[in-house]
Each structure stands twice: as structure tokens, then as C-alpha cells.
Design an enzyme around this catalytic site. Sequence first.
Site, short mmCIF file in Angstrom:
data_model
loop_
_atom_site.label_atom_id
_atom_site.label_comp_id
_atom_site.label_asym_id
_atom_site.label_seq_id
_atom_site.Cartn_x
_atom_site.Cartn_y
_atom_site.Cartn_z
N ASN A 150 0.81 -1.23 0.00
CA ASN A 150 0.00 0.00 0.00
C ASN A 150 0.84 1.28 0.00
O ASN A 150 0.45 2.28 -0.59
CB ASN A 150 -1.00 -0.01 1.16
CG ASN A 150 -0.33 -0.17 2.50
OD1 ASN A 150 0.83 -0.57 2.59
ND2 ASN A 150 -1.04 0.14 3.56
N GLU A 247 4.67 -4.85 11.88
CA GLU A 247 3.63 -3.83 11.67
C GLU A 247 2.52 -4.51 10.90
O GLU A 247 2.62 -4.69 9.69
CB GLU A 247 4.21 -2.65 10.87
CG GLU A 247 5.34 -1.92 11.55
CD GLU A 247 4.92 -1.17 12.80
OE1 GLU A 247 3.70 -1.10 13.10
OE2 GLU A 247 5.81 -0.66 13.50
N CYS A 281 -3.42 0.41 7.00
CA CYS A 281 -3.52 -0.51 8.14
C CYS A 281 -4.18 0.11 9.35
O CYS A 281 -4.88 -0.55 10.09
CB CYS A 281 -2.12 -0.99 8.51
SG CYS A 281 -0.99 0.37 8.74
N GLU A 459 8.08 1.71 14.55
CA GLU A 459 8.85 2.41 13.53
C GLU A 459 8.78 3.90 13.88
O GLU A 459 7.99 4.33 14.71
CB GLU A 459 8.27 2.11 12.14
CG GLU A 459 8.40 0.62 11.87
CD GLU A 459 8.21 0.21 10.43
OE1 GLU A 459 9.18 -0.31 9.85
OE2 GLU A 459 7.11 0.39 9.91
P1 NDP Z 1 1.01 -9.87 3.27
O1 NDP Z 1 1.09 -10.33 4.68
O2 NDP Z 1 0.32 -10.73 2.30
O3 NDP Z 1 2.47 -9.61 2.69
C1 NDP Z 1 3.40 -8.75 3.33
C2 NDP Z 1 4.79 -9.06 2.80
O4 NDP Z 1 5.23 -10.33 3.31
C3 NDP Z 1 4.87 -9.18 1.28
O5 NDP Z 1 6.10 -8.68 0.82
C4 NDP Z 1 4.78 -10.68 1.08
O6 NDP Z 1 5.29 -11.11 -0.15
C5 NDP Z 1 5.64 -11.17 2.23
N1 NDP Z 1 5.43 -12.56 2.61
C6 NDP Z 1 4.36 -13.36 2.37
N2 NDP Z 1 4.56 -14.58 2.92
C7 NDP Z 1 5.77 -14.56 3.52
C8 NDP Z 1 6.53 -15.51 4.27
N3 NDP Z 1 6.07 -16.73 4.52
N4 NDP Z 1 7.72 -15.13 4.75
C9 NDP Z 1 8.21 -13.89 4.53
N5 NDP Z 1 7.54 -12.95 3.82
C10 NDP Z 1 6.32 -13.28 3.32
O7 NDP Z 1 0.36 -8.43 3.34
P2 NDP Z 1 -0.07 -7.50 2.13
O8 NDP Z 1 1.12 -7.19 1.28
O9 NDP Z 1 -1.28 -8.09 1.50
O10 NDP Z 1 -0.46 -6.15 2.89
C11 NDP Z 1 -1.68 -5.96 3.50
C12 NDP Z 1 -1.58 -6.19 5.00
O11 NDP Z 1 -0.53 -5.40 5.52
C13 NDP Z 1 -2.82 -5.76 5.74
O12 NDP Z 1 -3.13 -6.72 6.72
C14 NDP Z 1 -2.41 -4.47 6.39
O13 NDP Z 1 -3.14 -4.16 7.54
C15 NDP Z 1 -0.97 -4.69 6.66
N6 NDP Z 1 -0.26 -3.43 6.79
C16 NDP Z 1 0.19 -3.04 8.02
C17 NDP Z 1 0.80 -1.82 8.20
C18 NDP Z 1 1.35 -1.40 9.53
O14 NDP Z 1 2.22 -0.56 9.57
N7 NDP Z 1 0.87 -1.95 10.64
C19 NDP Z 1 0.96 -0.90 7.07
C20 NDP Z 1 0.49 -1.42 5.82
C21 NDP Z 1 -0.11 -2.64 5.70
P3 NDP Z 1 4.27 -11.20 -1.39
O15 NDP Z 1 3.75 -9.83 -1.62
O16 NDP Z 1 5.11 -11.65 -2.49
O17 NDP Z 1 3.20 -12.17 -0.99
#
Ligand code: NDP
Length: 486
Positions: A150, A247, A281, A459
Site C-alpha cells: 500500500n 507492523e 492498516c 517504527e
Molecule cells: P502480506 O502479509 O500478504 O504480505 C506482506 C509481505 O510479506 C509481502 O512482501 C509478502 O510477499 C511477504 N510474505 C508473504 N509470505 C511470507 C513468508 N512466509 N515469509 C516472509 N515474507 C512473506 O500483506 P499484504 O502485502 O497483503 O499487505 C496488507 C496487509 O498489511 C494488511 O493486513 C495491512 O493491515 C498490513 N499493513 C500493516 C501496516 C502497519 O504498519 N501496521 C501498514 C500497511 C499494511 P508477497 O507480496 O510476495 O506475498
Amino acid sequence: MTDTLIPSFINGRAVHGRGARFDTVNPATGAVIGGVHDCIEADVQDAIAAAQSGFALWSAMTGTERGRILQRAVQLLRQRNDELAALEVQDTGKPWQEAQVVDVASGADCIEYFAGAAATLAGAQYPLKNAFAYTRREPLGICVGIGAWNYPIQIACWKSAPALAAGNAMIFKPSELTPMTAVKLAEVYLEAGVPPGVFQVLQGRGSTGALLAAHPDVAKVSVTGSVPTGKRVMASAANTLKRVTMELGGKSPLVIFDDADLEQAVTASMMANFYTQGEICTNGTRVFVQRGVIDQFLARLTERTKLLRIGDPMDPVTEVGALISSAHKEKVLGYIQIGLAEGATLLCGGTAAQVPGFEQGNFVAPTIFSNCTDGMRIVQEEIFGPVMSVLVFDDEAEVITRANNTRFGLAAGVFTRDSARGHRMAAAFKAGICWINNYNITPIEMPFGGAGESGIGHENSMVAMEHYTQLKTVYVELGQVACGYR
Ligand code: NDP
């Protein structure tokens, strides 16, 4: 199929991972932007070796020297703001009017803050009897950052700036859906004078992230993503006792009392649900409104939400862009159907939005449900799209219990003119970040992190520097070794 390939960035060079190719798509048009190759074990090994060399050089510099180099990166990012913001719009579908002023700019602000802080890292001195002790704040070594889709460049900056300022190397894996701007950040760091290997980008899907999170030479993993991913990474990091910052997701409450400035509360509710198409998020997706003002609030909220302009994200007047992927759009539309089936009242939106010329885009109309109840799935689960649930409450004790009835705990907000009540609410919320009479404001000076299942660690602010350093204690004897032995 396009010939364009978006690279990884290893040891100061753009290279392509040796794994399978996947495509990245513009969410507003459905067109393929380019191909990306997964980084596999051999690529991870290359990056680890380069990070070790980079770390040796970088950690030997003084904080002032590192800060000077990072300041140059800040200038370069600001010079390239519009070019990078346009890439971010292409990659994420978010509106240009947001990306041009927020995404790159907030990343640059973050690096500027930590560039200034780099020289201030210091230990403490402890006077003892015939001795003293002191502490050193040392970098951890190789840190891994894993990003969500995002806020791709902002997340890369939020993780890399404190890591680099403290003298670490970072390997960053962007989301597979938004691979473009992290590589640009790597180019900027290199041009500014950051040695090769100190900031590297490994493209790939979850499996690449998993390889990094499990690697024994990695000291820390910082993830921005969903709760299930956070749990998987933590479990894997536990094998080598890596430090973690998480996060994660949320389903945050925004509470509006009947003494609030109602127009301000409506503005904040809209910002807390529809900014970046609701893909934030910390969003306040459970809007609790006190019974005395509910009709007035809903009337104004609906009237203003219907005015939001959905359209071509690059059009400067567009206020709501496209969701990240067609799968995500279907998920969000699915939740809207669930809300209807659960008996919530649909006040506006509720469907995909048609944008002429962008028929393949993932547009969903900003959606408001009223008459929601606490047990509904749309009230309990993170939707991560432009869907607001409005709930009614009667008094403070009741709303606190209901607001805190979640396993998440990222953020919370309260609107009231009674400042004592504002502070009471902030103290009572189970949340990592609370706003009184505003929402979703995250200046770099302020710690950012979640409670409950929304995360671990912080962060931004000097607190983040602590998460990227370890404390070493040194005891210095000024007298004799005390010993009863003969
Ligand atoms: P995901 O959890 O699907 O993915 C996050 C990252 O982790 C991506 O780069 C993903 O790769 C990677 N990933 C997936 N599986 C693994 C694994 N087994 N080991 C290591 N890395 C892995 O989240 P989204 O990208 O869909 O983002 C949305 C989510 O993020 C929402 O729940 C949102 O609330 C949260 N979020 C939280 C924030 C915060 O600061 N608290 C800010 C922004 C978002 P890939 O994309 O290739 O699957």
C-alpha cells in the site's frame, strides 16, 4: 507479455533473480507493467555476502559520516519526487494527488530525521565502587525488511532509514505486487554514497521473504503485512532468535461523541476509511457515533462521500483510485455482500465503480454501512478497502468495552470537545497509536506501532533506532579483583 523487466538490486547493481518470472500489473488499467524474477537461495546468498562487506565499511563510519551521506539521499529523493510518485501511482493504483505529496515526501522526511539522529547514538556511563561501566549502542548487522503493497517506497524508507543510520545493512523485499520503487530507492542510496551491499532489494514472492526470514546470518526482520504473515515470519525467526518488528493489520475504532465538532469528525471518518482506497492498516473502520448525533452525522457523511471523485489515478482531481488487484477487489466486494447478508444498511457505494476508459481497473465505490452490530464479520475482520461500518453507542464505558473487543490493537481515535474525556479514552483504548480530534496522522517524530495482534515494536522516532541497535555493557575495573581464594 512485455519485455520490460523490473530488477532486483544486489551489491550495487541491477540484476535479475534466478527464479521464475511473474508479472506486475497496473491496477487501474489491468496492463502488465513488466516482469519480475523471484530471487532464490543463490540470490539470497549473493546478497548476504555483499551485505557482510557493505556492513564492514558502513558500520566503521561515524554517525556523522553516515548522516551526511543519508542527507544526500534525501535531496535526491526530493529532486525525483514526481518521477517516483508517478511510478508509485502506476504500481499501486493510488491517486496522484496523494502520491505527489505523501509517498516519496514522507520517505524523504524519514531519512532526513534518521540522518540527523545518526550522530546522536551514544551509550551511558555508570559509576560503580572502584569501577565504572559504560554501554555502547551497536548495530545489529544484516537486517531484513519485508514490505506490503500500500505504501511501497514509504515502507522501504521507514525500515531502511533507522537501520542504515544505526550502521546496519538492509536487504529489502518489496511486495510482489509493487516491485518498482524500492529499486529506485536503492539507486538513490548508491548515488548518495551508501556503499554497495548496504541497501539491497530482492524481488520475489512470499518464498523469497521466507528464505530471508530464515537465514542464519540475518540479525533482524521487520515486516509490514498481514497478521498471518507476521506470525509465520516470527515462528521462522525464532529458530535463530532474530529480533523482529511487526507492523500488521488492524480493525481500529474511531469514536465520535455528541459534543464533537461534527464536520471535523465527518472529515476524519472519510479520511480514515477512503484515503488510499481504504488500503491503510491504521484505518478507523469501526466508526462509533453517539446516539444523539447519529442522524446528523450519517446525513453529512453520506452527502460528502457521494461527492468523492473516483477515476484515473493520474488525473489530479481523482480522490479515489483503484484497489491493488482484481483478487483484492473481489475480496472487498465479497465483504460488501457479507455486510448486506448480515443485515447492515447500505447508505452509499456497495458496488464496483465503472471508470470510462479504465474498464479493466479495480475500482470500488466508497461504501458506508450503518446499523452495524459488533458481531458482524464486516465489523470484526480487516477488509482493507473503502468500506466503513458505523455503529451507535450511548455512553463512554460502553463504547470503550466495545471498541476494545478485538484481537487487533493498531490504532484508535476519539472526537470530543471534552479534553479530559479525550485523554481518558486514549488511556483506555487497547491500541498502539491513538488520535484525539484527528486520525491517521503519522509524523516521523512520533513512534508508530501496534498492540495485540497488530504488532510488536515500533517504527519512526528515536524508538525505532533502539530497535536497530543492541546494547553492549562494558565493566571497567579501577581497583583489584576481589577474591577470597588463596
Ligand atoms: P502480506 O502479509 O500478504 O504480505 C506482506 C509481505 O510479506 C509481502 O512482501 C509478502 O510477499 C511477504 N510474505 C508473504 N509470505 C511470507 C513468508 N512466509 N515469509 C516472509 N515474507 C512473506 O500483506 P499484504 O502485502 O497483503 O499487505 C496488507 C496487509 O498489511 C494488511 O493486513 C495491512 O493491515 C498490513 N499493513 C500493516 C501496516 C502497519 O504498519 N501496521 C501498514 C500497511 C499494511 P508477497 O507480496 O510476495 O506475498
